[in-house]
Design a protein around this motif. Structure first.
Motif, PDB file in Angstrom:
ATOM      1  N   UNK A  53      -5.490  -7.376 -10.524  1.00  0.00           N
ATOM      2  CA  UNK A  53      -5.988  -6.162 -11.055  1.00  0.00           C
ATOM      3  C   UNK A  53      -4.555  -5.301 -11.689  1.00  0.00           C
ATOM      4  N   UNK A  54      -4.932  -4.845 -13.022  1.00  0.00           N
ATOM      5  CA  UNK A  54      -3.946  -4.057 -13.626  1.00  0.00           C
ATOM      6  C   UNK A  54      -4.232  -2.713 -13.739  1.00  0.00           C
ATOM      7  N   UNK A  55      -3.814  -1.806 -13.120  1.00  0.00           N
ATOM      8  CA  UNK A  55      -4.009  -0.266 -13.243  1.00  0.00           C
ATOM      9  C   UNK A  55      -2.800   0.513 -13.764  1.00  0.00           C
ATOM     10  N   UNK A  56      -2.068  -0.116 -14.438  1.00  0.00           N
ATOM     11  CA  UNK A  56      -0.624   0.448 -14.871  1.00  0.00           C
ATOM     12  C   UNK A  56      -0.898   1.419 -15.987  1.00  0.00           C
ATOM     13  N   UNK A  57      -0.066   2.452 -16.042  1.00  0.00           N
ATOM     14  CA  UNK A  57      -0.022   3.118 -17.456  1.00  0.00           C
ATOM     15  C   UNK A  57      -1.285   4.023 -17.386  1.00  0.00           C
ATOM     16  N   UNK A  58      -1.616   4.756 -16.194  1.00  0.00           N
ATOM     17  CA  UNK A  58      -2.557   5.629 -16.033  1.00  0.00           C
ATOM     18  C   UNK A  58      -2.233   7.053 -15.492  1.00  0.00           C
ATOM     19  N   UNK A  59      -2.801   7.650 -14.702  1.00  0.00           N
ATOM     20  CA  UNK A  59      -2.287   9.032 -14.105  1.00  0.00           C
ATOM     21  C   UNK A  59      -2.700   9.162 -12.940  1.00  0.00           C
ATOM     22  N   UNK A  60      -2.883   7.936 -12.171  1.00  0.00           N
ATOM     23  CA  UNK A  60      -3.074   8.086 -10.845  1.00  0.00           C
ATOM     24  C   UNK A  60      -2.120   8.783  -9.687  1.00  0.00           C
ATOM     25  N   UNK A  61      -2.510   9.725  -9.030  1.00  0.00           N
ATOM     26  CA  UNK A  61      -1.784  10.429  -7.759  1.00  0.00           C
ATOM     27  C   UNK A  61      -2.234   9.897  -6.627  1.00  0.00           C
ATOM     28  N   UNK A  62      -2.977   9.307  -6.081  1.00  0.00           N
ATOM     29  CA  UNK A  62      -3.274   8.587  -4.884  1.00  0.00           C
ATOM     30  C   UNK A  62      -4.640   7.487  -4.846  1.00  0.00           C
ATOM     31  N   UNK A  63      -4.628   6.818  -4.033  1.00  0.00           N
ATOM     32  CA  UNK A  63      -5.519   5.786  -3.973  1.00  0.00           C
ATOM     33  C   UNK A  63      -6.814   5.860  -3.212  1.00  0.00           C
ATOM     34  N   UNK A  64      -7.337   6.937  -2.629  1.00  0.00           N
ATOM     35  CA  UNK A  64      -8.588   7.022  -1.971  1.00  0.00           C
ATOM     36  C   UNK A  64      -9.685   6.420  -2.203  1.00  0.00           C
ATOM     37  N   UNK A  65     -10.418   5.626  -1.589  1.00  0.00           N
ATOM     38  CA  UNK A  65     -11.413   4.720  -1.874  1.00  0.00           C
ATOM     39  C   UNK A  65     -10.779   3.379  -2.803  1.00  0.00           C
ATOM     40  N   UNK A  66      -9.685   3.206  -2.753  1.00  0.00           N
ATOM     41  CA  UNK A  66      -9.133   1.825  -3.532  1.00  0.00           C
ATOM     42  C   UNK A  66      -9.965   0.674  -2.940  1.00  0.00           C
ATOM     43  N   UNK A  67     -10.026   0.202  -1.617  1.00  0.00           N
ATOM     44  CA  UNK A  67     -10.681  -0.872  -1.178  1.00  0.00           C
ATOM     45  C   UNK A  67     -12.126  -0.926  -1.669  1.00  0.00           C
ATOM     46  N   UNK A  77     -12.722  -9.566  -3.131  1.00  0.00           N
ATOM     47  CA  UNK A  77     -11.680  -8.688  -3.378  1.00  0.00           C
ATOM     48  C   UNK A  77     -10.483  -9.174  -2.179  1.00  0.00           C
ATOM     49  N   UNK A  78     -11.011  -9.928  -1.334  1.00  0.00           N
ATOM     50  CA  UNK A  78     -10.016 -10.420  -0.277  1.00  0.00           C
ATOM     51  C   UNK A  78      -9.106 -11.331  -0.823  1.00  0.00           C
ATOM     52  N   UNK A  79      -9.322 -11.934  -1.891  1.00  0.00           N
ATOM     53  CA  UNK A  79      -8.476 -12.943  -2.555  1.00  0.00           C
ATOM     54  C   UNK A  79      -7.347 -12.186  -3.736  1.00  0.00           C
ATOM     55  N   UNK A  97      -3.005  -0.593   0.463  1.00  0.00           N
ATOM     56  CA  UNK A  97      -2.284  -1.591  -0.394  1.00  0.00           C
ATOM     57  C   UNK A  97      -1.845  -2.731   0.605  1.00  0.00           C
ATOM     58  N   UNK A  98      -1.919  -2.564   1.856  1.00  0.00           N
ATOM     59  CA  UNK A  98      -1.374  -3.474   2.914  1.00  0.00           C
ATOM     60  C   UNK A  98      -2.667  -4.356   3.518  1.00  0.00           C
ATOM     61  N   UNK A  99      -4.032  -3.878   3.126  1.00  0.00           N
ATOM     62  CA  UNK A  99      -4.941  -4.538   3.907  1.00  0.00           C
ATOM     63  C   UNK A  99      -5.612  -5.775   3.224  1.00  0.00           C
ATOM     64  N   UNK A 100      -4.894  -6.169   1.854  1.00  0.00           N
ATOM     65  CA  UNK A 100      -5.183  -7.454   1.224  1.00  0.00           C
ATOM     66  C   UNK A 100      -4.495  -8.567   1.746  1.00  0.00           C
ATOM     67  N   UNK A 101      -5.109  -9.471   2.153  1.00  0.00           N
ATOM     68  CA  UNK A 101      -4.468 -10.619   2.900  1.00  0.00           C
ATOM     69  C   UNK A 101      -3.730 -11.737   2.311  1.00  0.00           C
ATOM     70  N   UNK A 102      -3.915 -11.655   0.951  1.00  0.00           N
ATOM     71  CA  UNK A 102      -3.246 -12.440   0.166  1.00  0.00           C
ATOM     72  C   UNK A 102      -2.450 -12.026  -1.041  1.00  0.00           C
ATOM     73  N   UNK A 103      -2.161 -10.697  -0.821  1.00  0.00           N
ATOM     74  CA  UNK A 103      -1.415  -9.990  -1.714  1.00  0.00           C
ATOM     75  C   UNK A 103       0.127 -10.515  -2.090  1.00  0.00           C
ATOM     76  N   UNK A 104       0.426 -10.926  -3.020  1.00  0.00           N
ATOM     77  CA  UNK A 104       1.916 -11.500  -3.223  1.00  0.00           C
ATOM     78  C   UNK A 104       2.778 -10.779  -4.539  1.00  0.00           C
ATOM     79  N   UNK A 105       1.972 -10.189  -5.268  1.00  0.00           N
ATOM     80  CA  UNK A 105       2.767  -9.291  -6.230  1.00  0.00           C
ATOM     81  C   UNK A 105       2.336  -7.669  -6.166  1.00  0.00           C
ATOM     82  N   UNK A 106       3.152  -6.934  -6.528  1.00  0.00           N
ATOM     83  CA  UNK A 106       2.952  -5.433  -6.013  1.00  0.00           C
ATOM     84  C   UNK A 106       3.941  -4.823  -6.940  1.00  0.00           C
ATOM     85  N   UNK A 107       3.403  -4.197  -8.073  1.00  0.00           N
ATOM     86  CA  UNK A 107       4.072  -3.353  -8.973  1.00  0.00           C
ATOM     87  C   UNK A 107       3.891  -1.764  -8.945  1.00  0.00           C
ATOM     88  N   UNK A 108       5.061  -1.232  -8.373  1.00  0.00           N
ATOM     89  CA  UNK A 108       4.871   0.144  -8.168  1.00  0.00           C
ATOM     90  C   UNK A 108       6.336   1.014  -8.970  1.00  0.00           C
TER      91      UNK A 108
END
Length: 225
Positions: A53-67, A77-79, A97-108
């Motif tokens: 999922x790409x959500x870059x270059x937006x104006x997000x300030x928090x991630x409420x309800x992301x899951x 979504x678990x994948x 951001x830590x709840x996804x068991x297969x997360x391998x790449x995180x861009x912040x």
């Protein structure tokens, strides 16, 4: 037969919600992903079949309800293995951001994260192989790279730079010099504070005992007069 296996294992294109002026994660539900070179497939229920999922270059300030939003948008979504949140206005690394068991790449990179301790939240994400944080205020902190690598020993790439053996050696030396002594100092401080509390308690007891003796002496003097 082998050709079919290759096709089945072929990486899916990402769900690209970049440059959408999204300032609330729920706005994703109102948007269609950007078209890419490869067609992004959907399930019978209309959910996106992808692990990125790409959500870059937006104006997000928090991630409420992301899951919850990912559960509504993605078929599995678990994948989810790649999340790009670069160039937003996030001031923290949210636990979601830590709840996804297969997360391998995180861009912040390119956000507003200003406390190096925020990285601590990723310590239990053992699947994480690539992380970017440059362009945040924490980049100017002393020991920035070594701190991150000492916390995340499984990283292969950090800030788009491969993690070398020398990086690991430096991170371990840094951890021994700064992280462990700091924890020991905090433990020592707790012990000192505990001793002070005991001393104060003993002092209060002594003062209370002295006051009682003075009261009894005054009563005896009154009786004699």
């Amino acid at each position: 037969m082998s050709k079919k296996i290759v096709l089945l294992n072929e990486p899916r294109p990402p769900a690209d919600f970049s440059f959408k002026c999204i300032n609330n994660i729920q706005d994703v539900l109102l948007e269609e992903p950007r078209p890419g070179v490869k067609v992004l497939r959907r399930s019978k229920e209309g959910k996106l079949i992808t692990q990125s999922v790409r959500l870059n270059n937006n104006t997000l300030t928090e991630l409420t309800n992301f899951t919850q939003v990912m559960e509504r948008v993605l078929k599995e979504p678990s994948r989810l293995s790649w999340i790009d949140l670069s160039f937003n206005d996030l001031s923290s690394i949210e636990p979601v951001l830590t709840v996804f068991p297969n997360l391998s790449v995180l861009n912040l990179h390119g956000n507003s994260i200003n406390r190096l301790s925020e990285v601590d939240k990723l310590a239990d994400v053992h699947t994480l192989k690539s992380l970017t944080l440059h362009g945040n205020p924490i980049e100017s902190e002393k020991g920035y790279r070594s701190y991150v690598l000492s916390l995340l020993p499984n990283l292969k790439s950090f800030d788009f730079s491969g993690v070398t053996k020398q990086d690991r050696v430096t991170a371990e030396v840094w951890r021994r010099m700064f992280v462990k002594p700091k924890r020991d100092a905090l433990h020592h401080l707790d012990e000192v504070q505990s001793d002070m509390q005991l001393q104060c308690s003993d002092s209060d007891s002594t003062l209370s005992s002295d006051s009682e003796e003075e009261r009894q002496e005054q009563e005896q003097l009154r009786a004699m007069s």
